[in-house]
Motif scaffolding. Structure first.
Motif, PDB file in Angstrom:
ATOM      1  N   LEU A 106      80.847 -48.240  28.819  1.00  0.00           N
ATOM      2  CA  LEU A 106      81.377 -48.404  27.461  1.00  0.00           C
ATOM      3  C   LEU A 106      80.375 -47.949  26.405  1.00  0.00           C
ATOM      4  O   LEU A 106      80.743 -47.656  25.267  1.00  0.00           O
ATOM      5  N   MET A 107      79.112 -47.875  26.805  1.00  0.00           N
ATOM      6  CA  MET A 107      78.074 -47.515  25.845  1.00  0.00           C
ATOM      7  C   MET A 107      78.172 -46.090  25.317  1.00  0.00           C
ATOM      8  O   MET A 107      77.567 -45.777  24.288  1.00  0.00           O
ATOM      9  N   PRO A 110      80.605 -45.337  21.386  1.00  0.00           N
ATOM     10  CA  PRO A 110      80.245 -45.166  19.971  1.00  0.00           C
ATOM     11  C   PRO A 110      79.867 -43.726  19.625  1.00  0.00           C
ATOM     12  O   PRO A 110      80.152 -43.252  18.539  1.00  0.00           O
ATOM     13  N   SER A 121      84.061 -47.177   9.285  1.00  0.00           N
ATOM     14  CA  SER A 121      84.213 -48.419  10.029  1.00  0.00           C
ATOM     15  C   SER A 121      83.226 -49.483   9.543  1.00  0.00           C
ATOM     16  O   SER A 121      83.576 -50.643   9.354  1.00  0.00           O
ATOM     17  N   TRP A 122      81.972 -49.072   9.292  1.00  0.00           N
ATOM     18  CA  TRP A 122      80.973 -50.050   8.835  1.00  0.00           C
ATOM     19  C   TRP A 122      81.202 -50.431   7.383  1.00  0.00           C
ATOM     20  O   TRP A 122      80.946 -51.566   6.989  1.00  0.00           O
ATOM     21  N   PHE A 124      83.994 -50.836   6.007  1.00  0.00           N
ATOM     22  CA  PHE A 124      85.049 -51.844   6.103  1.00  0.00           C
ATOM     23  C   PHE A 124      84.459 -53.191   6.527  1.00  0.00           C
ATOM     24  O   PHE A 124      84.732 -54.231   5.922  1.00  0.00           O
ATOM     25  N   MET A 125      83.608 -53.158   7.556  1.00  0.00           N
ATOM     26  CA  MET A 125      83.084 -54.417   8.092  1.00  0.00           C
ATOM     27  C   MET A 125      82.059 -55.070   7.166  1.00  0.00           C
ATOM     28  O   MET A 125      81.775 -56.254   7.301  1.00  0.00           O
ATOM     29  N   TRP A 166      74.045 -47.516  15.738  1.00  0.00           N
ATOM     30  CA  TRP A 166      75.175 -47.944  16.561  1.00  0.00           C
ATOM     31  C   TRP A 166      75.616 -46.824  17.495  1.00  0.00           C
ATOM     32  O   TRP A 166      75.903 -47.050  18.674  1.00  0.00           O
ATOM     33  N   PRO A 170      72.749 -46.811  22.143  1.00  0.00           N
ATOM     34  CA  PRO A 170      73.225 -46.883  23.526  1.00  0.00           C
ATOM     35  C   PRO A 170      72.840 -45.649  24.336  1.00  0.00           C
ATOM     36  O   PRO A 170      72.463 -45.762  25.509  1.00  0.00           O
TER      37      PRO A 170
ATOM     38  N   TYR B  23      79.056 -56.592  23.048  1.00  0.00           N
ATOM     39  CA  TYR B  23      79.669 -56.983  21.787  1.00  0.00           C
ATOM     40  C   TYR B  23      79.292 -56.003  20.680  1.00  0.00           C
ATOM     41  O   TYR B  23      80.152 -55.492  19.950  1.00  0.00           O
ATOM     42  N   PHE B  24      78.002 -55.696  20.570  1.00  0.00           N
ATOM     43  CA  PHE B  24      77.503 -54.787  19.533  1.00  0.00           C
ATOM     44  C   PHE B  24      78.150 -53.405  19.664  1.00  0.00           C
ATOM     45  O   PHE B  24      78.540 -52.781  18.679  1.00  0.00           O
ATOM     46  N   VAL B  25      78.285 -52.941  20.905  1.00  0.00           N
ATOM     47  CA  VAL B  25      78.794 -51.594  21.147  1.00  0.00           C
ATOM     48  C   VAL B  25      80.299 -51.503  20.874  1.00  0.00           C
ATOM     49  O   VAL B  25      80.778 -50.543  20.282  1.00  0.00           O
ATOM     50  N   THR B  26      81.035 -52.537  21.282  1.00  0.00           N
ATOM     51  CA  THR B  26      82.495 -52.413  21.217  1.00  0.00           C
ATOM     52  C   THR B  26      83.121 -53.034  19.970  1.00  0.00           C
ATOM     53  O   THR B  26      84.234 -52.677  19.605  1.00  0.00           O
ATOM     54  N   PHE B  27      82.409 -53.957  19.311  1.00  0.00           N
ATOM     55  CA  PHE B  27      83.071 -54.676  18.224  1.00  0.00           C
ATOM     56  C   PHE B  27      83.626 -53.777  17.109  1.00  0.00           C
ATOM     57  O   PHE B  27      84.798 -53.923  16.737  1.00  0.00           O
ATOM     58  N   PRO B  28      82.836 -52.836  16.570  1.00  0.00           N
ATOM     59  CA  PRO B  28      83.392 -52.004  15.494  1.00  0.00           C
ATOM     60  C   PRO B  28      84.659 -51.251  15.919  1.00  0.00           C
ATOM     61  O   PRO B  28      85.594 -51.106  15.126  1.00  0.00           O
ATOM     62  N   ILE B  29      84.689 -50.816  17.186  1.00  0.00           N
ATOM     63  CA  ILE B  29      85.871 -50.107  17.685  1.00  0.00           C
ATOM     64  C   ILE B  29      87.040 -51.079  17.823  1.00  0.00           C
ATOM     65  O   ILE B  29      88.161 -50.814  17.374  1.00  0.00           O
ATOM     66  N   TRP B  31      87.494 -53.821  16.274  1.00  0.00           N
ATOM     67  CA  TRP B  31      87.951 -54.292  14.970  1.00  0.00           C
ATOM     68  C   TRP B  31      88.888 -53.281  14.312  1.00  0.00           C
ATOM     69  O   TRP B  31      89.899 -53.633  13.722  1.00  0.00           O
ATOM     70  N   MET B  32      88.561 -52.006  14.430  1.00  0.00           N
ATOM     71  CA  MET B  32      89.436 -50.971  13.878  1.00  0.00           C
ATOM     72  C   MET B  32      90.758 -50.934  14.631  1.00  0.00           C
ATOM     73  O   MET B  32      91.819 -50.794  14.024  1.00  0.00           O
ATOM     74  N   THR B  35      92.803 -53.816  13.408  1.00  0.00           N
ATOM     75  CA  THR B  35      93.269 -53.613  12.032  1.00  0.00           C
ATOM     76  C   THR B  35      94.417 -52.608  11.978  1.00  0.00           C
ATOM     77  O   THR B  35      95.305 -52.720  11.130  1.00  0.00           O
TER      78      THR B  35
END
Lengths: 292, 277
Positions: A106-107, A110, A121-122, A124-125, A166, A170, B23-29, B31-32, B35
Motif C-alpha cells: 500500500l505504500m 501515495p 487533499s491536504w 481539505f484535511m 507523504w 514510503p 494509517y499515515f499512508v492510507t488516510f488521505p486517500i 478520506w477523499m 468524501t
C-alpha cells in the motif's frame, strides 16, 4: 553503408532529436532570452540585449531573495522529514510478515497520487473548520487547536513539505529496506555477540553501511524539492503573503503572470544552476557507486 | 524461541508502529474516497457514517456547469499517444546507446540524463513562445510534444539499464543467423527486457496523466485541457466543493493505483533508474 550502420542511425536518430529538443534547445533559448529585455506587455518580439541586467536585477530583488530562502527552508524541512521518517519506517518494516507485506504494497499508493492532488487533499484535511487532520490534531494535542495551518507562514511551509513527504517517505523507506537487505546479518550478529545493544548496532553498523543509499536518496529528494510547484498552486497559492513562494513558482509568476520573459529566463537559469549542482552529485554517486 | 517480556513489549510496539504507518499512508486517500460519496452537507463534517450518494459523480458530467467527459478524453488521448510514441522511440534509443559505439555518445548520454533535471519552468518558456507561433497552444498535440520531452529521456535511461544487464552474445547469435538489427531487437532483446519496457510504459503513462505544470500553462479551454487541470475549475462562491473534487480525484487516482500496483516490484528500481533495487 552496411546494414548494421544503417540500423544504428535509424534507432538513434529520433532519440537524438528528442534529446536535443528536450534539453539543449530550451537551455540555449532560455540562456539567450535571459540576456534580453523581453516584456510581453511592451512588445511581442524580443528587444535589445541587456547583458547581465536581468541577473543583477534578481540579486537586488527582495522577492527573489525571499523565494530563494523559502526554497532552502523548504528543502531542509522536506528532505530531512522524508529521510528520517523513511528510515524509521524501514526499520519497522524490515521483518517479513503478512502485515508488513500489505503495508509495503500500500505504500506505493501515495506516490501514484499526482502532486497537484496531494496539495488538494491536504488542503481539505487542514481546514480549521472541517478538516479531518485538523480535527485529529485538536483532539490529540488540544494546545494546538488554535493553529490555522495554512495561514501561518511556517506551518504553511511545513504542510507543503508534508504533502511531498507523504508521497515520498514510503518510497524512501522501500529504498532503505532494499539497502538493509544487502547488509550481511552476520556482521550485526557478531556485534550483538560482542555485547553491543540494538542502539549501538544501529548507529555504529547499520547506519554507516546504509550511508551510500542515504546520500543517493537525499540528493534525489533535493532535486525533486527544488522542482516544487504543483502543490503550491493547488494548496497555498504561494501564501500566506509570499511565505511559500518557492523559486520554481517565482519563475512561473514572472514568466506567465507578469510575462517578463527576459527576467523569468534569468531566474530560471539561476534555478537551473542549483539543480545542476545537485544533479552533478547525484549522477556521481549513481554512477561512481562501485568505484569509491 | 522463548521471548522475554521486554521482547514482547517491543514486538507489540513494532506492530503499533506499522499500523501507524498504514494509517499515515492510507488516510488521505481513504478520506477523499469517503468524501466522494458524501452529500454537500456531510462533506463539511468529519462524519464517518452517512448516507452515501453517487450524486457527485453525476454532477461532474451533467454539463451544468461541469463537464468532465471531454477532459477525461483529453487525458486519455494525451497519455496513450505519449506512451505509443515515446516508449518505442526510447527502446530503440536505449538499444543504440547500449549496443553501439559512436562519436559523441557520452555527450549525448549526459544530455539525456540532464534533460530530467531541467526545471520545467525553464523548458516551458521556449516552447510556450514557439507553440504560440505555430498555433500549438491549447492543443493536444502541443501537450503530447511537451510530455514526450519529459518522458523519453527518463524512459531511455530506464530501458538502457535493462539492456546493459543482458549479455551481448544473445544478440550476436541472432545476427549471425541472419536476422537484421531490427528483427534482433524485436524478437530477441525485446522479450528479455519486457519488464523494463512495462515499467517504462507505466511511468510514462502515469507521468503524463498526472502532469500538471505544462498542462496548466499550455491549455486554456476544454479543447485540450486534461482532468488534472480541470480540477481547478471546481471552485464555487463558497470555496472548493470538496465532495465534487473528491469524486473527480477518485476518477483520476484509481487507474493510477492499478497501474502502480501492477509494477510494484519494479517501482523503486524504476524511480532511481535502477540504482537501488
Amino acid at each position: 553503408m552496411d546494414r548494421g550502420k544503417y540500423a544504428k542511425y535509424v534507432m538513434l536518430g529520433p532519440a537524438v532529436v528528442v534529446t536535443l529538443a528536450a534539453s539543449l534547445y530550451p537551455m540555449y533559448f532560455a540562456l539567450v532570452t535571459s540576456f534580453r529585455d523581453w516584456r510581453l506587455s511592451r512588445s511581442l518580439v524580443p528587444q535589445d540585449f541587456v547583458g547581465f541586467d536581468n541577473y543583477v536585477r534578481a540579486f537586488q530583488d527582495e522577492r527573489f531573495l525571499n523565494s530563494f530562502i523559502v526554497t532552502i527552508k523548504y528543502i531542509v524541512i522536506s528532505v530531512s522529514m522524508s529521510i528520517v521518517l523513511g528510515l524509521l519506517m524501514a526499520l519497522l518494516l524490515q521483518r517479513k510478515n503478512w502485515l508488513n507485506t500489505i503495508t509495503k504494497t500500500l505504500m506505493i499508493l501515495p506516490f501514484a497520487v499526482s502532486p497537484a492532488l496531494r496539495g488538494f487533499s491536504w488542503k481539505f484535511m487542514l481546514n480549521p473548520q472541517y478538516g479531518a487532520f485538523d480535527k485529529i490534531v485538536d483532539t490529540v494535542f488540544p494546545f494546538m487547536a488554535d493553529i490555522n495551518w495554512l495561514a501561518d507562514p511556517l506551518w504553511a511551509l511545513i504542510m507543503l513539505a508534508i504533502t511531498e513527504v507523504w508521497g515520498w517517505s514510503p518510497l524512501v523507506a522501500l529504498m532503505f529496506i532494499g539497502g538493509l537487505g544487502t547488509i550481511n546479518p552476520e556482521i550485526t550478529e557478531a556485534a550483538s555477540l560482542d555485547g553491543a545493544n540494538e542502539w549501538q548496532v544501529f548507529w555504529r553498523i547499520t547506519l554507516p553501511l546504509l550511508s551510500p543509499i542515504i546520500l543517493l536518496v537525499t540528493l534525489l529528494r533535493i532535486i525533486f524539492s527544488l522542482k516544487i510547484f504543483d502543490q503550491i498552486v493547488t494548496m497555498t497559492g504561494g501564501g500566506p503573503g509570499d511565505a511559500t513562494q518557492a523559486l520554481n513558482y517565482f519563475v512561473y509568476l514572472n514568466g506567465f503572470k507578469f510575462f517578463d520573459f527576459g527576467y523569468a529566463s534569468a531566474l530560471g537559469y539561476l534555478l537551473l544552476i542549483l539543480m545542476l549542482i545537485a544533479a552533478f552529485f547525484y549522477v556521481r554517486s549513481l554512477l561512481g557507486g562501485n568505484e569509491s | 524461541m522463548i521471548k522475554t517480556p521486554m521482547q514482547r513489549i517491543f514486538a507489540v510496539l513494532r506492530v503499533i508502529g506499522v499500523l501507524f504507518i498504514l494509517y499515515f499512508v492510507t488516510f488521505p486517500i481513504f478520506w477523499m474516497a469517503l468524501t466522494a460519496f458524501k452529500n454537500n452537507r456531510d462533506a463539511y463534517s468529519t462524519k464517518i457514517f452517512f448516507e452515501p450518494t453517487l450524486n457527485n459523480f453525476r454532477i461532474l458530467f451533467d454539463g451544468n456547469p461541469y463537464d468532465f467527459a471531454p477532459l477525461i478524453m483529453n487525458s486519455v488521448i494525451v497519455s496513450v499517444t505519449t506512451v505509443l510514441i515515446g516508449v518505442p522511440l526510447a527502446v530503440m534509443a536505449a538499444y543504440a546507446f547500449s549496443r553501439y559505439k559512436f562519436r559523441g555518445q557520452n555527450l549525448l548520454l549526459v544530455l539525456v540524463l540532464s534533460a530530467q533535471f531541467l526545471p520545467a519552468t525553464v523548458v516551458l518558456l521556449p516552447y510556450f513562445i514557439q507553440f504560440r507561433n505555430f498555433g500549438l497552444l491549447d492543443t493536444r498535440t502541443g501537450l503530447i510534444i511537451m510530455h514526450l520531452t519529459i518522458s523519453i529521456p527518463f524512459a531511455i535511461w530506464l530501458v538502457k539499464g535493462f539492456i546493459d544487464s543482458l549479455p551481448e552474445e544473445i544478440e550476436q547469435a541472432a545476427l549471425v543467423d541472419g536476422c537484421t538489427e531490427f528483427q534482433t531487437l524485436r524478437y530477441v532483446t525485446l522479450p528479455l527486457i519486457m519488464p523494463g519496457v512495462i515499467v517504462a510504459t507505466v511511468f510514462t503513462f502515469v507521468g503524463s496523466w498526472n502532469e500538471f505544470l505544462f498542462a496548466f500553462i499550455m491549455t486554456t479551454s476544454n479543447r485540450a485541457r486534461p482532468m488534472m487541470v480541470g480540477l481547478l475549475a471546481l471552485n464555487e462562491i463558497d470555496g472548493i466543493p470538496w465532495e465534487k473534487l473528491s469524486a473527480a480525484s477518485m476518477i483520476i487516482m484509481i487507474p493510477m493505483f492499478i497501474l502502480a500496483l501492477t509494477i510494484r516490484k519494479y517501482f523503486v528500481a524504476g524511480l532511481t533508474m535502477g540504482a537501488v533495487k
